[in-house]
Write a protein that holds these residues in place. Structure first.
Motif, PDB file in Angstrom:
ATOM      1  N   GLY A 304      39.466  36.315  28.051  1.00 12.33           N
ATOM      2  CA  GLY A 304      38.587  36.371  26.903  1.00 12.33           C
ATOM      3  C   GLY A 304      37.727  37.623  26.949  1.00 12.33           C
ATOM      4  O   GLY A 304      38.204  38.712  27.283  1.00 12.33           O
ATOM      5  N   ARG A 305      36.445  37.455  26.649  1.00 18.54           N
ATOM      6  CA  ARG A 305      35.507  38.587  26.698  1.00 18.54           C
ATOM      7  C   ARG A 305      35.039  38.901  28.120  1.00 18.54           C
ATOM      8  O   ARG A 305      34.239  39.812  28.323  1.00 18.54           O
ATOM      9  N   TYR A 306      35.559  38.160  29.122  1.00 15.40           N
ATOM     10  CA  TYR A 306      35.144  38.362  30.505  1.00 15.40           C
ATOM     11  C   TYR A 306      36.058  39.318  31.271  1.00 15.40           C
ATOM     12  O   TYR A 306      35.978  39.397  32.502  1.00 15.40           O
ATOM     13  N   GLY A 307      36.912  40.054  30.573  1.00 17.63           N
ATOM     14  CA  GLY A 307      37.807  40.959  31.277  1.00 17.63           C
ATOM     15  C   GLY A 307      38.441  41.957  30.332  1.00 17.63           C
ATOM     16  O   GLY A 307      38.056  42.074  29.160  1.00 17.63           O
ATOM     17  N   PRO A 308      39.435  42.686  30.818  1.00 15.72           N
ATOM     18  CA  PRO A 308      40.084  43.706  29.997  1.00 15.72           C
ATOM     19  C   PRO A 308      40.791  43.115  28.780  1.00 15.72           C
ATOM     20  O   PRO A 308      41.225  41.954  28.782  1.00 15.72           O
ATOM     21  N   ALA A 309      40.924  43.943  27.753  1.00 21.28           N
ATOM     22  CA  ALA A 309      41.660  43.582  26.535  1.00 21.28           C
ATOM     23  C   ALA A 309      42.893  44.468  26.434  1.00 21.28           C
ATOM     24  O   ALA A 309      42.896  45.615  26.904  1.00 21.28           O
ATOM     25  N   PHE A 310      43.943  43.942  25.803  1.00 17.31           N
ATOM     26  CA  PHE A 310      45.206  44.662  25.721  1.00 17.31           C
ATOM     27  C   PHE A 310      45.825  44.495  24.341  1.00 17.31           C
ATOM     28  O   PHE A 310      45.683  43.448  23.695  1.00 17.31           O
ATOM     29  N   LEU A 311      46.508  45.540  23.908  1.00 12.51           N
ATOM     30  CA  LEU A 311      47.494  45.407  22.829  1.00 12.51           C
ATOM     31  C   LEU A 311      48.853  45.429  23.502  1.00 12.51           C
ATOM     32  O   LEU A 311      49.201  46.413  24.172  1.00 12.51           O
ATOM     33  N   VAL A 312      49.592  44.362  23.350  1.00 14.02           N
ATOM     34  CA  VAL A 312      50.894  44.264  24.008  1.00 14.02           C
ATOM     35  C   VAL A 312      52.003  44.282  22.964  1.00 14.02           C
ATOM     36  O   VAL A 312      51.823  43.848  21.821  1.00 14.02           O
ATOM     37  N   PRO A 349      36.007  46.016  33.688  1.00 19.07           N
ATOM     38  CA  PRO A 349      36.006  45.162  34.884  1.00 19.07           C
ATOM     39  C   PRO A 349      36.202  43.691  34.542  1.00 19.07           C
ATOM     40  O   PRO A 349      35.897  43.242  33.433  1.00 19.07           O
ATOM     41  N   TRP A 350      36.715  42.966  35.525  1.00 23.20           N
ATOM     42  CA  TRP A 350      36.786  41.503  35.418  1.00 23.20           C
ATOM     43  C   TRP A 350      35.406  40.959  35.769  1.00 23.20           C
ATOM     44  O   TRP A 350      34.906  41.178  36.868  1.00 23.20           O
ATOM     45  N   ARG A 351      34.800  40.236  34.867  1.00 24.44           N
ATOM     46  CA  ARG A 351      33.488  39.643  35.138  1.00 24.44           C
ATOM     47  C   ARG A 351      33.658  38.268  35.778  1.00 24.44           C
ATOM     48  O   ARG A 351      34.702  37.625  35.658  1.00 24.44           O
ATOM     49  N   LYS A 352      32.641  37.825  36.469  1.00 23.99           N
ATOM     50  CA  LYS A 352      32.679  36.526  37.132  1.00 23.99           C
ATOM     51  C   LYS A 352      32.754  35.420  36.091  1.00 23.99           C
ATOM     52  O   LYS A 352      32.058  35.452  35.073  1.00 23.99           O
TER      53      LYS A 352
END
Length: 414
Positions: A304-312, A349-352
């Motif tokens: 979700g909003r706690y880590g990287p986003a991608f267009l795949v 970054p990946w958030r906790k």
């Protein structure tokens, strides 16, 4: 009754009576005996109908026994836990999946050099980039170095007889018998995982029959000891499933705050050019390749909003055909990039995230289902349908939209 038996003490009479009962009622067959009867009376006729010879069948099961330490078995007289260990298992943070990616990357670079000519030929034939093939090989079996200890027929036979998914494993054990019949493979060479996945690419028998390929030109597809055959088989699997030649797997992007994370999913595709019009761009100011701009792509947010986003691209979902996990596909794609292009890291970054059990996640999913959301099943796993359902619910409640489960959300949804 026993006191009336003439000429016998009570103890002697009791022993005689037990002996008579034993003679009248044969002892119940052991589970192993029941398994042997099932092999002879059920599986063998089905195998024979598919062209398997008696010699092949006998050789396949020679010396094998039920393997009762396998997971997912329904053993008579043994009650499964009410909640189950998986229900209590901690739902791991998505970032944990990438902790050991370095070994796949370093091994992949070494193998890329060692097998350069073979990989070039495979890439030309199947259209699958060598980095992708190497990353899968490394992930599945450590480039052939992982210990794959189980006898495939012992595993598949046990699961076809006792598994909760008997029909699936019945098809797999019959496919394994056809492998021996058609290819002359030594059954004892067919080493598998505890789930029946075989060899260096970890193919189930049905996948072997469909996708195993001869990469070294000897007329056989040996996924146990031939590295060339392993590489060709992985590439063939992806190609047959529809890998789009010339397209990438995906790109890390920056997702603006005003773009909903609930737009995620393989059923909500737009061209990359359209996604750019929303303000979604590659990280680091990089441009998308020109040939990708008019191709369809999909938003993917594993945390979700706690880590990287991608267009795949659609090729990301071909990786999911190999293993249905979003994180598996992302691991393979990212490892492939690092194998081929250097030490690329995720820019966001990946958030906790909150530690939760799968049971708690499943509770949230059932609550969302009761409100009409499609979460993809209350299984305690956070797939894209669960993530975007959480996002839509949060938007409706006008709270911070994260598209990912947390303890506060669990309290609100109970």
């Amino acid at each position: 009754m026993l006191k009336n038996l003439p000429g016998l003490s009570f103890r002697t009479g009791l022993l005689a009576f037990i002996a008579v009962l034993a003679a009248i009622a044969p002892a119940k067959a052991s589970l192993e005996d029941q398994y042997r009867q099932w092999l002879a009376n059920d599986l063998w006729p089905a195998a024979r109908a598919q062209g398997v010879s008696q010699a092949t069948f006998n050789a396949a099961f020679a010396g094998t026994r039920l393997k009762l330490d396998l997971p997912d078995l329904e053993i008579p007289g043994k009650q499964a836990p009410v909640d189950g260990k998986q229900h209590q298992a901690e739902f791991r943070a998505p970032s944990a999946y990438f902790q050991h990616i370095g070994g796949v990357v370093s091994g992949g670079r070494s193998m890329a050099s060692r097998h350069a000519s073979t990989l070039a030929a495979i890439e030309k034939r199947y259209g699958v980039p060598r980095g992708i093939v190497l990353a899968i090989w490394g992930r599945e079996s450590g480039f052939g170095n992982a210990k794959i200890p189980h006898d495939a027929f012992e595993v598949l036979g046990t699961k076809a007889f006792l598994s909760r998914r008997k029909d699936m494993f019945r098809a797999e054990v019959l496919a394994a018998l056809k492998m021996v019949q058609q290819s002359g493979i030594n059954p004892r060479q067919m080493k598998s995982s505890w789930a029946g996945a075989m060899g260096q690419p970890q193919f189930m028998p049905t996948s072997y029959l469909k996708f195993a390929a001869d990469g070294d030109g000897d007329g056989r597809a040996d996924i146990w000891s031939s590295q060339a055959d392993t590489l060709a088989s992985i590439a063939n699997y992806l190609a047959v499933h529809g890998w789009v030649r010339g397209r990438d797997w995906g790109f890390e992007v920056v997702l603006p705050d005003n773009v909903s994370c609930a737009l995620e999913g393989p059923d909500r595709g737009r061209t990359i050019r359209e996604w750019q019009s929303f303000g979604i761009n590659r990280v680091g100011g990089k441009a998308f390749p020109a040939h990708e701009l008019n191709g369809e792509a999909f938003l993917m947010l594993p945390a979700g909003r706690y880590g990287p986003a991608f267009l795949v691209t659609p090729n990301f979902y071909r990786l999911k055909d190999y293993n249905e996990s979003d994180l598996y596909a992302l691991f393979v794609g990212h490892a492939a990039d690092r194998i081929m292009y250097g030490d690329i890291t995720f820019q966001t970054p990946w958030r906790k995230v909150d530690a939760m059990t799968r049971g708690q996640v499943a509770t949230m999913q059932r609550s969302l289902e009761a409100q009409g959301f499609d979460v993809g099943g209350a299984d305690g796993l956070v797939g894209f349908k669960t993530r975007r359902s959480i996002g839509v619910w949060q938007e409706r409640q006008e709270v911070l939209t994260t598209c990912f489960p947390d303890r506060e959300l669990l309290g609100r949804l109970r």
